[in-house]
Structures are given as structure tokens and as C-alpha cells.
Design an enzyme around this catalytic site. Structure first.
Site, short mmCIF file in Angstrom:
data_model
loop_
_atom_site.label_atom_id
_atom_site.label_comp_id
_atom_site.label_asym_id
_atom_site.label_seq_id
_atom_site.Cartn_x
_atom_site.Cartn_y
_atom_site.Cartn_z
N HIS A 163 0.84 -1.19 0.00
CA HIS A 163 0.00 0.00 0.00
C HIS A 163 0.88 1.24 0.00
O HIS A 163 1.69 1.44 0.91
CB HIS A 163 -0.92 -0.01 1.21
CG HIS A 163 -1.98 -1.05 1.13
ND1 HIS A 163 -1.74 -2.30 0.63
CD2 HIS A 163 -3.29 -1.05 1.47
CE1 HIS A 163 -2.85 -3.02 0.67
NE2 HIS A 163 -3.81 -2.28 1.18
N ARG A 440 -3.56 -11.66 -3.27
CA ARG A 440 -4.85 -10.99 -3.08
C ARG A 440 -5.45 -10.63 -4.43
O ARG A 440 -4.76 -10.13 -5.31
CB ARG A 440 -4.71 -9.72 -2.22
CG ARG A 440 -6.08 -9.11 -1.88
CD ARG A 440 -5.98 -8.00 -0.85
NE ARG A 440 -5.50 -6.75 -1.41
CZ ARG A 440 -6.07 -5.55 -1.19
NH1 ARG A 440 -7.14 -5.46 -0.42
NH2 ARG A 440 -5.56 -4.47 -1.71
N GLU A 550 -15.03 -5.83 3.76
CA GLU A 550 -14.55 -4.45 3.76
C GLU A 550 -15.64 -3.41 3.99
O GLU A 550 -15.52 -2.59 4.89
CB GLU A 550 -13.82 -4.17 2.44
CG GLU A 550 -12.61 -5.07 2.25
CD GLU A 550 -11.86 -4.78 0.98
OE1 GLU A 550 -11.05 -3.84 0.98
OE2 GLU A 550 -12.09 -5.48 -0.02
N ARG A 625 -5.20 -2.92 8.71
CA ARG A 625 -5.07 -1.53 9.17
C ARG A 625 -4.10 -0.76 8.30
O ARG A 625 -3.14 -1.29 7.77
CB ARG A 625 -4.54 -1.50 10.62
CG ARG A 625 -5.49 -2.07 11.65
CD ARG A 625 -4.85 -2.05 13.03
NE ARG A 625 -5.78 -2.46 14.07
CZ ARG A 625 -6.60 -1.63 14.70
NH1 ARG A 625 -6.61 -0.36 14.39
NH2 ARG A 625 -7.42 -2.07 15.63
N ARG A 757 -9.54 4.47 -4.28
CA ARG A 757 -9.00 3.68 -3.18
C ARG A 757 -8.99 4.51 -1.89
O ARG A 757 -8.94 5.73 -1.91
CB ARG A 757 -7.59 3.20 -3.50
CG ARG A 757 -7.54 2.16 -4.59
CD ARG A 757 -6.17 1.57 -4.74
NE ARG A 757 -6.16 0.53 -5.75
CZ ARG A 757 -6.50 -0.73 -5.54
NH1 ARG A 757 -6.91 -1.10 -4.35
NH2 ARG A 757 -6.47 -1.62 -6.52
#
Length: 955
Positions: A163, A440, A550, A625, A757
Site C-alpha cells: 500500500h 490478493r 470491507e 489496518r 481507493r
């Protein structure tokens, strides 16, 4: 220079908070000034005339931050507006560098305080494994044997993700790390005058190196680049730091009368998403995944080779057990290898055995290099078919354990418990894979692949089937014997990527792979579809499949989905009593607001654990997180201890993202402290969970979550002005220029807020110092309870419920970082007048939320408690560096948007403009942009990076 240890005979009685108040503040201010002076001396040597302007700008920024007067702000703004374009880029870069150097001082002092606590110079921090063990025995009344048994089974999974929230280049992070080490030597070592001068020279050298390094990424990193950057933390702190930490745990156990951890105990496991996270990232291909797996194995093999070579020199003993002698007898019958030149003596059995280990490790490295150079080679088959290479760590561990047992049997216990013990533990945790790669992918991609198969076979459209029909089909195929996947299946590029990924996983070493994460999971069939794909593509053993829930609706439906899975006999037998479920903090917060998401996440953990208990399944919760509060960020131990009681049972997985990697593992003391916090928090949450909140509290929290969600969505999803306001006031559309991550900002090219996002959503609001995703809806929720006469109940919840207290504490920190005056500046310069009404409404909501928060917390102002005084000082010291960057960013955004609206660049170029050295350097790399435009873009990007450094938890 301020001393680390407080003067006086009572230094050991100082609590960590009073120590911070008495000493840390002085140290922070002193170190901040030292590095600022060092930087300005370097800056002045290169830009003597501009240095005076930087001094004045900094003084004006300090004056405004202290007075908060409009006149002081106008003076600062005018001074910055008077800069030429070339001066702007240098000034923005200077303040960005100063913020990064300030962060170095914070990291250095934090590490020194933690070390001082461990040395007993100050009282130990409240959260440490040693103190947790003592507290569990003395306060909770637990038996030491019970604690030992729990600790031996405990595992914390830390997963490094791709990320993109780390705005600073790796090249600069390395230089800042060297500065931090020099600062540590300066403070923690007795230095002669000459040594101190040498240390300061090293600091200046690294500062100059940072200043002369281009701080802008000129291209987006590839997933392979991200993987390599992530692996550096293993090379620098984690690999060597973990066995040291485990030794401290051994000592803590000894203090309560227990033996050391068994050799097969593994308190931590490490995973990665870099190169495996293909959710919305078209650059993560099957070949990419193959590359990063091989790269991680090469790193692991290299690190283990270094440790084995050290052991070869250390284990020079001649006594050995019969088992080792038998192994040695067989060894002497083998052909000699090149390493025997050094160690051929029969009187050095350990060296001979370990020389074979080194030879096999070298052969393994050679084989991996061959696989890397030849993309068609099946990696798993190559390792399994070569008897001279290690296919996994099993044989390596057996050999090391034989050496360990031999030393124990001959009475050489201290030798066995030295470096060899550390290497055994490294082999146990890191194996020959270093960190396991998770895969993923978004659930809809698997649905499309299944639809392509069923449609081609004439079975109908899988996408059109309802959930019961999908489940029946999937279970029948999983229990059947015939193959489902036709070899001549026509595939779109998207379907080919999904199928290709599964086929690639079948060719990779099993121990290198972790879990298969399904993002945007909605139903039980989402899970079974992935299981079936693995079966059809030959992934054996299969990766565990982890649904990721989510959005708020998905969190509410998660229990139903898992119950459907557990009631299926085939699936229940397949998982063998172990299930993992991931809960997403980012998208749930973006969907419903932070408060509603926090409560939804709290409840889903309870429900998932409950349904797992019904079927005698151990549920491991995987917490997705981020670094910022808007994405579930916060101190590690508070994050664990504020979870619902009874939901952490010795296992937990947590993502470590972006700048959090550097904060938690960029320095040895920080890495040690991170592992200590997680270990103690998970142990306490397992053995002594907090009490269940009263039903009245739960009802109030549910009511506030509902009100908060409605208020949040009324603005973000329902107000027709919001999208335009958001895109105008924030640099969200310009964030892509930063090149801080390999994947696009949106999952799909169309859409706006829905497909954006969570990271750029948070990042953009952080840049303008508004942090709207965190607080929006909170004021309405708290006010609804206050108006209903429930203020005392709210205050009771804040005092006695850790979940609620942590939630409000994090909100308070966010409000302290926000600045409505800066928001108004962005609005005035960038937002159309017809949208200013929405800005006024949002600022009123902000003020209401802040006041409601302070009322519930019984605080007169933000960060007014003694426990937050150090944080307040940090923010005060950063503020004069951040403010000029905000002003410069607004100017750049205004210019760039004017050009985008059709204004000619030539019309904006000031008279007498001369391209800067940086602009010319950019053009020399082949960029065809006008140097004026290139300079404005560079300035804007630098301000983004600088503000990110100032806010720290940016995304």
C-alpha cells in the site's frame, strides 16, 4: 546537551510520562535545533542568498503558529508569493528536508527512551512483555505454567503490504537512517572532542547527500521494486533483531520461574503482499509473483549463509555426540568439496558438518539464480529434483538441531545457547523463504473466471446463478473426480491472468506462499470458488483462503457467509479446525465514516468468533489496518487491547503499511519495541481480556454509529456538491504524479469516490489538514447523546471502556493535526465560489465535532492532558515547517489547474525566467515539458512529500 538520564537519586522512580515531560521535551527541541542548524549550514553553502529568505520564512511561520493571527499569516503568504519559480522549488525542498530531519530527532529520542527504560534508567514502559508477565502473575492471579503454555503457542503475523503511503524515497530513508545512527552515537556514547566533531561531520555529510539527491521518484516503482524495498527491513533490523528479542523473552520467563521458549516456538511470522497483491493492480502478473518469491528466497538463503559461516568459525570444538559422529563418518566418504580446504580436520566435526550446509545453501542460491534467469523453469520442481539443494528448511533445521543437541549432550550448554540458538530460531521463523507471500485478488475476478468456464461448457452463466446454485455447483465439483478446466478454454486477458496466477502458484515452493486473500468478499461462494480454482490448477497443498470483508454491508453479512461455509461438511473437513478472516478498516471507513466503521468492525469480530466457536473452529482475525486513524491506525498495543474481549486467542495477523514499515522497523530499537508491544498485548488479550461492555453502552454505541453513518453519507454520498468540492480543495487528482506506488489510485478507471481507493481518499484530505474522513459524522453522533441527557454515560464509557477511549483519543490526535485556517486558504484559492457554502457547512461540523469530543473527554483544549504533552510539543515543532509547504502547494495547484483549463504556459512564465538546475536536469532525462511547468510540478510534488512527512500517518 541535555542528559538522557534525569539527575538525582530518584531517577529509577520516574514514570515514563514524567520522564517525557522533564527530559524528552528538552531533548527534542535541542536535537531539532541541532539538525536544523546543520541543514542550514549545508543549504547556505549552496544557496547563500536564498538561505536568508528561508530563515525569514521560518521565523514568520513560527510567529504565525504561535500567534494564530491573520496579519502574521498574510505576511508569511506574501513572502512566499514573492519567490520566483526557481526559488519556490528550493524553498519547498528545504522545508521538506527539515521535516524529515525533525522526524529523525523524534525517532532517535523515542528509541533512546525505550532503551533507557530497558536499562532501568527510567521506569519501564507500561507495555512490555516482562511487565505483562509480572502483572499476569501478581495482579491477575495466573499460574506461571499457564502463561508459559500460552506464550509457546502464540503467533503474531505481521504482513508488509504494498500500500503506497511511504512518500519518501528509499535512497533518502537510508541517509536519514545514517543521520539517526550518528545522533545516537552523539548522545549515547562517551566521545572525545575529536570523535564528536567527526560525528557532526558525518551528519553534515549525510544531510548534504540527502540535499543533492533527487527526492522525487521519476517513475512509478514496479512491484519488484516494492518487494526489494520491503525486504531491506529484514536485512537491516528484523532478521538479526528477532533472536535478540526472543532471548529477552527467555529472560522474562526465567523471572517467573519458567524455562526458555522451546525451539519450535514462533512468536512471530512474517508475510508480504508486494508482488502478490493484484487487487486492481495490472502490473502484478503471474511472472511478477514468481520473481518476488525467488527474490525473497535468495535473500533468505543469503542471510542464512552468513549465519552458518559465522557458526563455522565459532564451533571449533572437538567433542561431539554419537549422532553427529555418525553423520561425520558418512560425510568423510563423500567427495571433497571446495570448502574443505579450510576445515578438513576430523577434530573439528561441527565445522565439517556446517561446511556441507554452506555448500548446499550455495547450490540453492545458484539454482534460484538459474530460475530467475529462465522464466520457463518450474521453481518447485527444480528445487525438489536437485538433491544438493534445499527444497525447504526441514533438512537445514534438522542439521542445526543435531549440532545443538550434540553440544547439550556433551555439557557445552552455554555454547549451544549462544549464536547457534539464534540461528535455529532464525531458521524456524524465516526458513529459506524469509516471508510468506500472500496473494490478493478481488472477488469479481474469480466470478468472471468461473463464468467463462461454465459458459464455455454449456452449463449456463455462473454470474447469473443465485447463491444456493453456486454453492451446489462448487461443492459438487470439489467432491468430484473429473477435471473442470478445459485446456482450450477461450479467455479474456482478465480471465487469463486469474487462471495464470493459480497455475503459477502450483509451480512455486509451498513454504514461500501464505494465504489467498479475497478482497470485496460478499458470500460463501466467493471462498469456495478460489478453493476450486486451486484444485483445478494443481495448487497442492492449497493455500488457505481468507475472505476480506470491507464495506459496512459486508461486515454485517460476514457472519452469515462464514456460517454457510462451516455448515458445509466438505469445507469444514477441508479447513481442519482453522479459519482466517480479514476485516478491512480502510474501505469500511471510506464507506461509512470512522466511528460507524469502528463499531461495525468491533461487532463483526465478536460475531465471527462466536460462529467459529459453534463449529469448534479456531478463528484468526486478520486486521487490515493502515497508518492513519482514518484507516484504523494507532499505537500497536492499544489497537490489540481495544479489540472485543475473547476475540484474540493467541493468534492475530496485522498489516504493516507504507510509512509504518519505517516507523516500526526502520531502526533496531523501534523494531524491538514493536515486537515487544505486540507480544505483550496479544498475551494479555488472550489470558486476561477486558470485561464485556454493558448492554447499555453497546446500545449507545450502536445508536451513535447509526447517526454517524447517516451524517457521513449525507455529505459524501448524497450531497451533489461534494465530489466537485473534494476534487477542487484537495490535490487528489494530482497525487498520481508522486509515483509512490505501483498500482493505480482507482480499482477501475471509471467512477469517482466509490472506485477511489481508501489511501488517496485519506491522503488527499491529510494534505489540506482537514482529515474529513476521520471526524465527519462524529459531532452529530456525540451531540445526539449529549442532547438526550447522556453526557455522564458517555464520560463513563470514555473512562472505563478501552475501545471507546482509544477511539476518542485517536480522534483528539487528528483534530490536533488539523487546521481550519489552512483549509480556508485552500478553499479560497481553489474552490469555485458557489461551493463555498459546503465548505462553511463542513467547517461548522468540524467545530461541533471537536467541541463535542472535548466535552466528553472533559478536556479544556486539545492535547491538554499530561499524557499527551509530548505529542503536543511534536506537533508544535513541526507546524512552522508544514505551513510554508501548504501555502506553496496552493500556489502550485492554482497554476497547474489554470494550465489544465487551457491557459498557455508561455503566458504564465514571468519575465526574465531562467530554468533552474533541477528543471534542466529533468529535461536532460528526455522530458519534453516546458521547464517552467516541470519546475511547478516538482515543487508541488515536493510539498506533498513534505506535508506527508509533517503529518506522518498520511494514508
Amino acid at each position: 546537551m541535555a542528559s538522557l538520564t534525569p539527575s538525582g537519586s530518584n531517577k529509577g522512580n520516574l514514570g515514563i510520562s514524567s520522564y517525557a515531560l522533564e527530559v524528552n521535551q528538552a531533548l527534542l527541541e535541542e536535537d531539532d535545533g541541532l539538525l536544523r542548524d546543520q541543514f542550514l549550514s549545508v543549504f547556505r553553502s549552496h544557496h547563500p542568498q536564498l538561505a536568508n529568505k528561508v530563515d525569514v520564512i521560518f521565523a514568520l511561520a513560527q510567529a504565525w503558529c504561535m500567534s494564530e493571527s491573520d496579519s502574521d499569516f498574510e505576511m508569511l503568504e506574501k513572502r512566499l508569493e514573492a519567490l520566483t519559480p526557481d526559488e519556490s522549488i528550493l524553498v519547498s525542498s528545504a522545508f521538506s528536508q527539515l521535516l524529515n530531519l525533525h522526524n529523525v530527532t523524534e525517532e532517535s529520542i523515542t528509541a533512546r527512551v525505550e532503551k533507557a527504560a530497558r536499562l532501568g534508567e527510567v521506569e519501564q514502559a507500561t507495555r512490555s512483555t516482562n511487565k505483562s508477565l509480572q502483572r499476569l502473575v501478581s495482579t491477575k492471579g495466573l499460574q506461571p505454567e499457564e502463561i508459559y503454555a500460552a506464550l509457546c503457542k502464540q503467533t503474531v503475523g505481521l504482513v508488509f503490504t504494498a500500500h503506497p503511503t511511504q512518500a519518501t524515497r528509499q535512497s533518502l530513508l537510508k541517509k536519514y537512517g545514517e543521520i539517526r545512527h550518528a545522533m545516537d552515537r552523539l548522545h549515547n556514547t562517551r566521545l572525545s572532542n575529536y570523535e564528536r566533531l567527526e560525528c557532526l561531520d558525518e551528519i553534515r555529510s549525510q544531510i548534504q547527500g540527502a540535499w543533492r539527491t533527487d527526492e522525487i521518484r521519476r517513475r512509478k516503482p514496479s512491484p519488484q521494486d516494492e518487494s526489494r524495498e520491503g525486504l531491506t527491513y529484514f536485512h537491516e533490523t528484523i532478521y538479526s533483531g528477532l533472536p535478540v528479542f526472543l532471548r529477552r523473552i527467555d529472560t522474562a520467563l526465567k523471572n517467573i520461574g519458567q524455562p526458555m521458549l522451546p525451539l519450535d516456538a514462533r512468536l512471530f511470522s512474517f508475510g508480504a503482499w508486494m508482488g502478490g497483491d493484484r487487487d486492481g493492480n495490472p502490473f502484478v502478473t503471474p511472472d511478477t509473483t514468481r520473481d518476488v518469491v525467488i527474490g525473497a528466497r535468495l535473500s533468505a538463503t543469503t542471510l542464512m549463509t552468513e549465519q552458518v559461516e559465522k557458526l563455522m568459525y565459532e564451533l571449533s570444538m572437538w567433542r561431539a555426540s554419537p549422532e553427529l559422529k555418525a553423520r561425520l563418518s558418512r560425510r568423510l566418504q563423500w567427495p571433497a568439496n571446495t570448502y574443505d580446504v579450510v576445515f578438513m580436520s576430523i577434530n573439528e566435526p561441527f565445522r565439517l558438518v556446517l561446511s556441507d550446509v554452506r555448500a548446499r545453501l550455495q547450490r540453492t542460491k545458484d539454482l534460484l539464480h538459474h530460475c530467475l534467469e529462465h522464466a520457463s523453469v518450474n521453481v518447485r520442481e527444480a528445487l525438489e529434483s536437485d538433491p544438493e539443494a534445499y527444497r525447504d528448511e526441514t533438512e537445514l533445521l534438522a542439521t542445526l538441531r543435531m549440532c545443538y543437541d550434540s553440544l547439550i549432550s556433551t555439557g557445552d550448554i552455554h555454547i549451544a545457547s549462544s549464536h547457534l540458538l539464534d540461528v535455529l530460531r532464525q531458521a524456524r521463523v524465516f526458513g529459506l523463504f524469509l516471508c510468506k507471500l500472500d496473494i490478493r485478488q478481488e472477488s469479481v475476478k474469480h466470478t468472471e473466471a468461473m463464468d467463462a468456464i461454465t459458459t464455455y461448457l454449456g452449463l449456463g452463466s455462473y454470474k447469473q446463478w443465485d447463491e444456493p446454485r453456486r454453492m451446489d455447483f462448487l461443492v459438487n465439483e470439489l467432491t468430484g473426480k473429473r477435471p473442470l478446466l478445459p485446456p482450450d478454454l477461450p479467455m479474456t486477458p482478465e480471465v487469463a491472468d486469474v487462471i495464470g496466477t493459480f497455475r503459477m502458484l502450483a509451480q512455486l515452493p509451498t513454504d514461500s506462499l501464505g494465504a489467498y486473500i479475497i478482497s470485496m468478499s460478499h458470500t460463501a461462494s466467493d471462498v469456495l470458488a478460489v478453493v476450486l480454482m486451486q484444485k483445478e490448477c494443481g495448487v497442492n497443498p492449497m493455500l488457505r483462503v481468507v475472505p476480506l470483508f470491507e464495506t459496512l454491508d459486508d461486515l454485517h453479512y460476514a457472519e452469515t457467509a462464514m456460517r454457510q461455509l462451516f455448515t458445509n461438511p466438505w469445507y469444514l473437513a477441508h479447513i481442519n479446525g482453522q479459519q482466517e478472516a480479514m476485516i478491512g478498516y480502510s474501505d469500511s471507513g471510506k464507506d461509512a465514516g470512522r466511528l460507524a466503521a469502528a463499531w461495525g468492525l468491533y461487532e463483526v469480530q465478536e460475531r465471527l468468533t462466536k460462529v467459529a466457536d459453534e463449529f469448534d473452529v479456531h478463528m484468526t482475525l486478520f486486521h487490515g489496518r493502515g497508518g492513519t486513524v482514518g484507516r484504523g491506525g494507532g499505537p500497536a498495543h492499544l489497537a490489540v487491547l481495544s479489540q472485543p474481549p475473547g476475540t484474540i486467542r493467541g493468534t492475530i495477523r496485522v498489516t504493516v503499511q507504507g510509512e509504518v514499515m519505517e516507523q516500526q522497523f526502520g531502526e533496531k530499537e523501534s523494531a524491538f519495541h514493536t515486537m515487544d508491544l505486540y507480544t505483550s498485548a496479544v498475551l494479555e488479550a488472550t489470558l486476561a481480556p477486558t470485561e464485556q461492555p454493558p448492554q447499555l453502552w453497546r446500545e449507545m454505541m450502536a445508536d451513535m454509529a447509526r447517526v454517524s453513518c447517516e451524517a457521513y453519507r449525507a455529505v459524501v454520498q448524497e450531497d451533489p456538491r461534494f465530489v466537485s468540492f473534494f476534487q477542487s480543495i484537495t490535490p487528489v487528482n494530482e497525487l498520481g504524479r508522486m509515483n509512490i506506488g505501483s498500482r493505480p489510485a482507482k480499482r477501475r478507471s471509471h467512477g469517482s469516490i466509490d472506485t477511489l481507493r481508501a489511501i488517496p481518499w485519506i491522503f488527499a484530505w491529510t494534505q489540506v489538514r482537514f482529515h474529513l474522513p476521520v471526524w465527519l459524522g462524529v459531532g452529530e453522533a456525540l451531540n445526539s447523546m449529549i442532547k438526550a441527557g447522556k453526557l455522564e454515560l458517555l464520560q463513563d464509557m470514555f473512562t472505563n471502556w478501552m475501545f471507546f477511549r482509544v477511539t476518542l483519543d485517536m480522534l483528539e490526535m487528528v483534530f490536533a493535526k488539523a487546521d481550519p485556517r489552512v483549509v480556508k486558504m485552500y478553499e479560497k484559492a481553489l474552490v469555485e465560489p458557489e461551493l463555498h457554502g459546503l465548505g462553511d457547512e463542513l467547517l461548522k461540523k468540524f467545530e461541533m465535532a471537536e467541541q463535542s469530543l472535548l466535552t466528553v473527554m472533559k478536556h479544556s483544549r486539545l492535547l491538554s492532558s499530561s499524557s499527551t504533552a509530548f505529542l503536543q510539543q511534536k506537533l508544535q515543532l513541526r507546524a512552522p515547517y508544514v505551513a510554508p509547504l501548504n501555502i506553496l502547494q496552493v500556489s502550485c495547484l492554482k497554476t497547474l489547474r489554470t494550465i489544465e483549463a487551457g491557459k498557455s504556459v508561455d503566458d504564465l512564465v514571468p519575465d526574465g525566467y531562467k530554468p533552474s538546475e533541477k528543471a534542466l536536469a529533468l529535461m536532460s532525462r528526455g522530458d519534453s515539458k516546458h521547464p517552467f511547468l516541470a519546475g511547478i510540478e516538482d515543487t508541488m510534488i515536493i510539498t506533498m512529500k513534505g506535508i506527508a512527512a509533517g503529518m506522518q500517518n498520511t494514508g
